[in-house]
Design a protein around this motif. Sequence first.
Motif, PDB file in Angstrom:
ATOM      1  N   LYS A 179       0.821  -1.214   0.000  1.00  0.00           N
ATOM      2  CA  LYS A 179       0.000   0.000   0.000  1.00  0.00           C
ATOM      3  C   LYS A 179       0.849   1.256   0.000  1.00  0.00           C
ATOM      4  N   ASN A 180       1.968   1.223   0.735  1.00  0.00           N
ATOM      5  CA  ASN A 180       2.770   2.433   0.933  1.00  0.00           C
ATOM      6  C   ASN A 180       4.075   2.453   0.142  1.00  0.00           C
ATOM      7  N   ALA A 181       4.184   1.566  -0.842  1.00  0.00           N
ATOM      8  CA  ALA A 181       5.349   1.531  -1.732  1.00  0.00           C
ATOM      9  C   ALA A 181       6.655   1.421  -0.954  1.00  0.00           C
ATOM     10  N   ILE A 182       6.668   0.515   0.028  1.00  0.00           N
ATOM     11  CA  ILE A 182       7.871   0.223   0.800  1.00  0.00           C
ATOM     12  C   ILE A 182       8.502  -1.033   0.227  1.00  0.00           C
ATOM     13  N   ALA A 183       9.783  -0.979  -0.063  1.00  0.00           N
ATOM     14  CA  ALA A 183      10.436  -2.050  -0.827  1.00  0.00           C
ATOM     15  C   ALA A 183      10.444  -3.384  -0.098  1.00  0.00           C
ATOM     16  N   ARG A 184      10.606  -3.362   1.221  1.00  0.00           N
ATOM     17  CA  ARG A 184      10.760  -4.611   1.971  1.00  0.00           C
ATOM     18  C   ARG A 184       9.774  -4.673   3.124  1.00  0.00           C
ATOM     19  N   HIS A 185       9.430  -5.896   3.490  1.00  0.00           N
ATOM     20  CA  HIS A 185       8.653  -6.125   4.704  1.00  0.00           C
ATOM     21  C   HIS A 185       9.235  -7.346   5.401  1.00  0.00           C
ATOM     22  N   ALA A 186       9.055  -7.415   6.723  1.00  0.00           N
ATOM     23  CA  ALA A 186       9.688  -8.475   7.491  1.00  0.00           C
ATOM     24  C   ALA A 186       8.908  -8.743   8.762  1.00  0.00           C
ATOM     25  N   THR A 187       9.150  -9.912   9.345  1.00  0.00           N
ATOM     26  CA  THR A 187       8.623 -10.246  10.665  1.00  0.00           C
ATOM     27  C   THR A 187       9.735 -10.390  11.698  1.00  0.00           C
ATOM     28  N   ASP A 188      10.962 -10.492  11.253  1.00  0.00           N
ATOM     29  CA  ASP A 188      12.107 -10.707  12.138  1.00  0.00           C
ATOM     30  C   ASP A 188      12.818  -9.378  12.404  1.00  0.00           C
ATOM     31  N   LEU A 189      12.542  -8.784  13.556  1.00  0.00           N
ATOM     32  CA  LEU A 189      13.135  -7.485  13.877  1.00  0.00           C
ATOM     33  C   LEU A 189      14.649  -7.577  13.997  1.00  0.00           C
ATOM     34  N   ASP A 190      15.152  -8.632  14.599  1.00  0.00           N
ATOM     35  CA  ASP A 190      16.595  -8.753  14.785  1.00  0.00           C
ATOM     36  C   ASP A 190      17.335  -8.771  13.448  1.00  0.00           C
ATOM     37  N   ALA A 191      16.760  -9.445  12.459  1.00  0.00           N
ATOM     38  CA  ALA A 191      17.387  -9.486  11.133  1.00  0.00           C
ATOM     39  C   ALA A 191      17.419  -8.104  10.506  1.00  0.00           C
ATOM     40  N   VAL A 192      16.339  -7.358  10.680  1.00  0.00           N
ATOM     41  CA  VAL A 192      16.292  -5.991  10.146  1.00  0.00           C
ATOM     42  C   VAL A 192      17.323  -5.116  10.844  1.00  0.00           C
ATOM     43  N   LEU A 193      17.430  -5.246  12.164  1.00  0.00           N
ATOM     44  CA  LEU A 193      18.377  -4.421  12.919  1.00  0.00           C
ATOM     45  C   LEU A 193      19.824  -4.764  12.605  1.00  0.00           C
ATOM     46  N   ALA A 194      20.053  -5.958  12.095  1.00  0.00           N
ATOM     47  CA  ALA A 194      21.410  -6.352  11.717  1.00  0.00           C
ATOM     48  C   ALA A 194      21.856  -5.719  10.410  1.00  0.00           C
ATOM     49  N   ASP A 195      20.947  -5.070   9.703  1.00  0.00           N
ATOM     50  CA  ASP A 195      21.256  -4.447   8.415  1.00  0.00           C
ATOM     51  C   ASP A 195      21.975  -3.113   8.663  1.00  0.00           C
ATOM     52  N   PRO A 196      23.223  -2.970   8.249  1.00  0.00           N
ATOM     53  CA  PRO A 196      23.953  -1.725   8.503  1.00  0.00           C
ATOM     54  C   PRO A 196      23.402  -0.524   7.749  1.00  0.00           C
ATOM     55  N   ALA A 197      22.547  -0.769   6.763  1.00  0.00           N
ATOM     56  CA  ALA A 197      21.980   0.346   5.992  1.00  0.00           C
ATOM     57  C   ALA A 197      20.878   1.061   6.752  1.00  0.00           C
ATOM     58  N   ILE A 198      20.334   0.441   7.785  1.00  0.00           N
ATOM     59  CA  ILE A 198      19.268   1.059   8.567  1.00  0.00           C
ATOM     60  C   ILE A 198      19.876   2.008   9.593  1.00  0.00           C
ATOM     61  N   ASP A 199      19.425   3.255   9.579  1.00  0.00           N
ATOM     62  CA  ASP A 199      19.937   4.269  10.505  1.00  0.00           C
ATOM     63  C   ASP A 199      19.049   4.454  11.730  1.00  0.00           C
ATOM     64  N   ALA A 200      17.723   4.342  11.534  1.00  0.00           N
ATOM     65  CA  ALA A 200      16.782   4.693  12.600  1.00  0.00           C
ATOM     66  C   ALA A 200      15.550   3.815  12.528  1.00  0.00           C
ATOM     67  N   VAL A 201      14.880   3.685  13.663  1.00  0.00           N
ATOM     68  CA  VAL A 201      13.615   2.962  13.709  1.00  0.00           C
ATOM     69  C   VAL A 201      12.534   3.885  14.255  1.00  0.00           C
ATOM     70  N   TYR A 202      11.354   3.720  13.707  1.00  0.00           N
ATOM     71  CA  TYR A 202      10.164   4.380  14.250  1.00  0.00           C
ATOM     72  C   TYR A 202       9.282   3.289  14.822  1.00  0.00           C
ATOM     73  N   ILE A 203       9.067   3.319  16.154  1.00  0.00           N
ATOM     74  CA  ILE A 203       8.319   2.280  16.843  1.00  0.00           C
ATOM     75  C   ILE A 203       6.898   2.754  17.105  1.00  0.00           C
ATOM     76  N   SER A 204       5.939   2.072  16.477  1.00  0.00           N
ATOM     77  CA  SER A 204       4.526   2.395  16.710  1.00  0.00           C
ATOM     78  C   SER A 204       3.726   1.124  16.946  1.00  0.00           C
ATOM     79  N   SER A 205       4.370   0.147  17.552  1.00  0.00           N
ATOM     80  CA  SER A 205       3.709  -1.086  17.947  1.00  0.00           C
ATOM     81  C   SER A 205       2.860  -0.829  19.191  1.00  0.00           C
ATOM     82  N   THR A 206       2.163  -1.859  19.680  1.00  0.00           N
ATOM     83  CA  THR A 206       1.405  -1.699  20.915  1.00  0.00           C
ATOM     84  C   THR A 206       2.363  -1.408  22.067  1.00  0.00           C
ATOM     85  N   ASN A 207       1.839  -0.736  23.087  1.00  0.00           N
ATOM     86  CA  ASN A 207       2.692  -0.100  24.092  1.00  0.00           C
ATOM     87  C   ASN A 207       3.609  -1.059  24.843  1.00  0.00           C
ATOM     88  N   GLU A 208       3.152  -2.284  25.070  1.00  0.00           N
ATOM     89  CA  GLU A 208       3.968  -3.212  25.849  1.00  0.00           C
ATOM     90  C   GLU A 208       5.202  -3.698  25.092  1.00  0.00           C
TER      91      GLU A 208
END
Length: 338
Positions: A48-77
């Motif tokens: 819907k939002n023309a985002i190139a990638r999607h994932a369920t494994d946060l650790d794998a995403v965080l291991a990507d050196p190309a990622i600079d920042a995260v925006y967290i909007s999950s449920t509060n817990e």
Amino acid sequence: MQIPVHWALVGASTIADQFMIAAIRAQGGVIAVVVSGDAQRASDFAQKNAIARHATDLDAVLADPAIDAVYISSTNEKHLPQALAAARAGKHVLCEKPLALSADDAQQMIAVCAEQGVVLGTNHHLRCAATHRALREQLRAGGIGKPLFARVFHAVSLPPQLRGWRVEQPEAGGGVILDISVHDVDTLRYILDDEPVEVSAMTAAGSMGSAGLADGVMSIIRFRQGVLAQLHDAFTVPFAPTGLELHGTQGSLFARDVMTQRPVGEIVLRSADGERVIEVEHASLYDYAVQRFHAAIAGEGTPAATGQDGYRSLLAALALAQSAQSGAHVTVDSRFGK
């Protein structure tokens, strides 16, 4: 030429969909991936939002050196473990409010981000409104003399797509206080440049809250410099306007339709000289928040709302919840206070 910030969205949320994606892109950011525990939700959101990638494994995403920042909007817990994982992976963190579900958790987030040398911001969007920045400047300029009282009207109808866990799941941090009142507290902290010291609150469960969750609350907050503030927050009021009033020894400020995500509203100053409209140049609240966060990453200033802002506003919100439960006035913890 400034290198764009590459973002991972943690949570395929409504707020990301409706506001943050556009704001990040408007400020030159690149949304590289969206992460959700639900693979189909992540895929649909990315498409819907023309985002190139999607994932369920946060650790794998965080291991990507190309990622600079995260925006967290999950449920509060989920804020605490996701923010800690991101910080330890060297990613800057912009987290939705409330920063966490407890003071200790929020304090841990601040400490770990500081240890890892990453920026932590809390997405308290209302302080980014041009109207609220104008109110702050009016007070600083002495426009109403010594501030005495404030009133916030933030009783709204929670849209069906935002209900779910907010009105059904205490363990996820649902309820009106952590969803709306925490915003009011942060907004007043910003405008008054002051800290809450004592609170009192009474809650109601009208027609929406379940599992013991409040869907309405009336609150009183005493600030350190003496201002008394009254808050009315609800999920169940479909026709009331929102607003914020500030009353002082030399005048009063009336801000109408300003407790909203949209860049709207007006401010009127009433004093011995009569009434005067305060001119405001409206702009996206979220664009401003992202611009400030990008600047902070570049070493230029701080986020619009820092991790400590999120912590201090959470402390007051938790005190409101404690007061409503106990029926007593509650002193707000002063840790990290000014």
